[in-house]
Design a protein around this motif. Structure first.
Motif: not given
Ligand SMILES: C[S@@+](CC[C@H](N)C(=O)[O-])C[C@H]1O[C@@H](n2cnc3c(N)ncnc32)[C@H](O)[C@@H]1O
Length: 285
Positions: A19, A21, A73, A75, A79, A111, A143, A198-199, A215-216
């Motif tokens: 991911s 991460n 996750n 959110t 927000r 995401a 996501d 997956n981004l 975001r975030n």
């Molecule tokens: C903290 S949440 C943010 C949600 C929303 N964008 C907000 O700001 O409220 C982060 C999200 O990023 C997703 N995420 C993390 N790594 C990712 C990846 N490589 N590709 C897509 N989504 C990802 C997680 O699953 C999670 O749902």
């Protein structure tokens, strides 16, 4: 036997590989609770047993599940409030003027977690821009986590979730009660589509977007991954579109985005690139 330092390092490397991460070792304690369900479904009893099994025989599906289980996750509806005000007051009216001829708008909540961001935007569009009723308007949410995407598609939220950020007036207008939960009305659901993606790997969505919300999530990536992602987003953002990041995030990619600071916050405009034929072609219609 308990997990060793090397086992945790292995689990962190699986998350990174799947991911992008970057998990800090101070969060190792989370593996135990977050991977309980996966342990049950794989029939393995302990975390160190899971690590040993994966080392013996790598399994892509299990590795993906580990990465998904470790995502954060957090959110909520509307927000941070300010970006939604900025879209309502400035960005969407401007886009509507520019897209009058094609009558089409596309947004990407990248995401998106459980979908509140996309549905908040859909509420703004329905509530404040009735002229869009006969336009083609799409909000795509993506996501990496299958589980949050299923929840976004269902559009069902618990009381605690709707209490976070959703004004009562919008709650009763755009949600209906289903037993103990609230479900988004069909009018909003029709505007939103959610996909697991997956981004940081695989092909980017190809069509152009008029607005992207990212975001975030970049805070979990390395600087190199952030730059690669931003370069990809630049390619799919309409030349006159906008990018909105989390309040503490910046597009650390020199020459690709220009910050526009407003009293409601800040958004980013894509800058034309030297050999970018799409940018030279003019607005996104
Ligand atoms: C903290 S949440 C943010 C949600 C929303 N964008 C907000 O700001 O409220 C982060 C999200 O990023 C997703 N995420 C993390 N790594 C990712 C990846 N490589 N590709 C897509 N989504 C990802 C997680 O699953 C999670 O749902």
């Amino acid at each position: 036997m308990a997990c060793t330092e090397a086992d945790f390092a292995y689990l962190r490397s699986v998350v990174y590989e799947q991911s992008a991460n970057k998990l800090d070792a101070s969060r190792d304690y989370l593996f135990e609770s977050r991977l309980q369900r996966l342990l049950r479904t794989t029939g393995l009893r302990t975390l160190d047993g899971l690590v040993a099994a994966l080392r013996r025989q790598p399994d892509a599906a299990i590795k993906r599940s580990i990465a998904e289980a470790m995502t954060i996750n957090e959110t909520s509806f509307f927000r941070d409030h300010a970006p939604f005000e900025m879209m309502r007051l400035e960005l969407i009216p401007e886009l509507i003027r520019r897209r009058e001829s094609c009558r089409r708008l596309r947004f990407w909540s990248a995401a998106c977690s459980t979908g509140q961001e996309g549905y908040s935007l859909a509420m703004i569009l329905c509530e404040h821009f009735p002229q869009l009723r006969d336009w083609r308007v799409e909000i795509i949410g993506t996501d990496i986590s299958k589980e949050v995407i299923a929840r976004a598609q269902a559009g069902r939220y618990q009381r605690l979730e709707v209490n976070r950020g959703l004004p009562a007036r919008l709650l009763v207008k755009y949600m209906h009660r289903v037993e103990e939960e609230w479900e988004v009305v069909p009018e909003l659901k029709r505007k939103c589509r959610f996909h697991q993606r997956n981004l940081c790997s695989g092909p980017m969505l190809l069509e152009k977007y008029d607005g992207i919300l990212l975001r975030n999530v970049m805070l979990y990536f390395s600087s190199e991954t952030r730059q690669r992602l931003l370069r990809n987003l630049h390619r799919v953002l309409a030349p006159d579109g906008f990018l909105i990041l989390g309040s503490s995030e910046q597009p650390e990619l020199p020459g690709h985005f220009q910050a526009v600071v407003q009293h409601n916050g800040c958004y980013y405009k894509p800058l034309p690139q030297r050999f970018d034929m799409d940018s030279a072609a003019g607005p996104g219609c």
